[in-house]
Design a protein around this motif. Structure first.
Motif, PDB file in Angstrom:
ATOM      1  N   HIS A  75       0.836  -1.207   0.000  1.00  8.74           N
ATOM      2  CA  HIS A  75       0.000   0.000   0.000  1.00  8.74           C
ATOM      3  C   HIS A  75       0.874   1.262   0.000  1.00  8.74           C
ATOM      4  CE1 HIS A  75      -3.567   2.430   1.453  1.00  8.74           C
ATOM      5  NE2 HIS A  75      -2.575   3.182   1.900  1.00  8.74           N
ATOM      6  N   GLU A  76       1.921   1.261   0.801  1.00  9.61           N
ATOM      7  CA  GLU A  76       2.799   2.443   0.848  1.00  9.61           C
ATOM      8  C   GLU A  76       3.572   2.594  -0.464  1.00  9.61           C
ATOM      9  OE1 GLU A  76       2.275   4.577   3.136  1.00  9.61           O
ATOM     10  OE2 GLU A  76       0.996   3.193   4.262  1.00  9.61           O
ATOM     11  N   HIS A  79       1.382   4.404  -2.827  1.00 10.07           N
ATOM     12  CA  HIS A  79       1.442   5.872  -2.652  1.00 10.07           C
ATOM     13  C   HIS A  79       2.651   6.437  -3.410  1.00 10.07           C
ATOM     14  CE1 HIS A  79      -1.779   6.887   0.101  1.00 10.07           C
ATOM     15  NE2 HIS A  79      -1.431   5.910   0.931  1.00 10.07           N
ATOM     16  N   GLU A 102      -6.695   6.421  -0.607  1.00 16.25           N
ATOM     17  CA  GLU A 102      -6.488   5.252   0.266  1.00 16.25           C
ATOM     18  C   GLU A 102      -7.063   3.989  -0.374  1.00 16.25           C
ATOM     19  OE1 GLU A 102      -4.459   5.165   2.853  1.00 16.25           O
ATOM     20  OE2 GLU A 102      -4.115   7.177   2.094  1.00 16.25           O
TER      21      GLU A 102
HETATM   22 ZN    ZN Z   1      -2.405   5.140   2.587  1.00 14.51          ZN
END
Ligand code: ZN
Length: 248
Positions: A75-76, A79, A102
């Motif tokens: 997930h990071e 980003h 998100e």
């Molecule tokens: Zn996030």
């Protein structure tokens, strides 16, 4: 959301020369994406990406379950990739609260950890807990992540519920892959505890499970795997909820 997260995952595998065959080597991917350090830190949220002009560090919450840690790292990385100048564009609304980003990063993380082509190979298998276990073992992801991905790619219509034993009572912990309008509306019913308690330990057990959906009590077809202190239930909620409204 379009097929963009899938394209982005492919672009990542190609550009950074990481095999698209699970389990995905996230550590190598992170290094090649220019992440200087992955730090396990004492903090409240699961993960955080801190970028400056010359340094990028992913912070992960200390003592995360290894599979949850993997999803959080992916997930990071998502980003990070959203700010990469050469990455394929992904359209999403930059909402003030960042919820869209998100959600998108969760989707990209799932596309990285369980690539679309790989996931499709499970489409012919039965929709049950052993298929989910096989996926989660091979991709090193949680059962819930495997379930959400199976709904997305293989048209599964089931949901995964988690319970834990707390002071002698089975308590509802969370639901995954629930139709969006029912988020946070699914809970235990008074009879849920007894139903789980009557299931033998460590066998995938088919039964009916009583639940509360908003203000109503319902009974759903379930496959239950009960351990000593935790239980997962794969349930057929979609059909049961199809003609109901959360507020009706
Ligand atoms: Zn996030």
């Amino acid at each position: 959301m379009s097929a963009n997260p899938e394209r982005l995952a492919h672009w990542l595998f190609d550009s950074f020369e990481v095999s698209p065959r699970p389990p995905i080597d996230l550590e190598t991917l992170a290094v090649r994406m220019g992440i200087d350090q992955v730090l396990d830190t004492d903090m409240v949220e699961d993960g955080r990406l801190v970028q400056s002009s010359d340094r990028a560090v992913v912070h992960l919450r200390l003592n995360l379950h290894p599979r949850r840690r993997r999803f959080t790292l992916a997930h990071e990385l998502a980003h990070r990739i959203l700010t990469h100048p050469e990455a394929p564009a992904v359209s999403y609304r930059r909402a003030g609260n960042g919820d869209d980003e998100e959600r998108l990063c969760d989707q990209i993380a799932a596309s990285i950890l369980m690539p679309q082509d790989w996931t499709r190979r499970f489409a012919t298998r039965p929709q049950n807990l052993s298929t989910l276990r096989l996926m989660s073992e091979r991709a090193q992801v949680s059962l819930s992540a495997a379930l959400v991905r199976s709904r997305e790619i293989n048209n599964w219509r089931k949901s995964l519920l988690r319970f834990s034993l707390d002071q002698g009572r089975w308590r509802f912990q969370g639901a995954f892959g629930v139709p969006i309008e029912w988020h946070r509306r699914i809970r235990s019913a008074p009879a849920t505890h007894d139903a789980i308690n009557s299931v033998p330990i460590r066998r995938d057990w088919d039964c009916q499970l009583p639940l509360r959906a908003a203000e109503s009590e319902i009974s759903v077809t379930a496959q239950i795997d009960r351990w000593k202190n935790t239980t997962v239930a794969l349930v057929e909620l979609d059909e049961r909820l199809a003609h109901r409204k959360p507020d009706g």
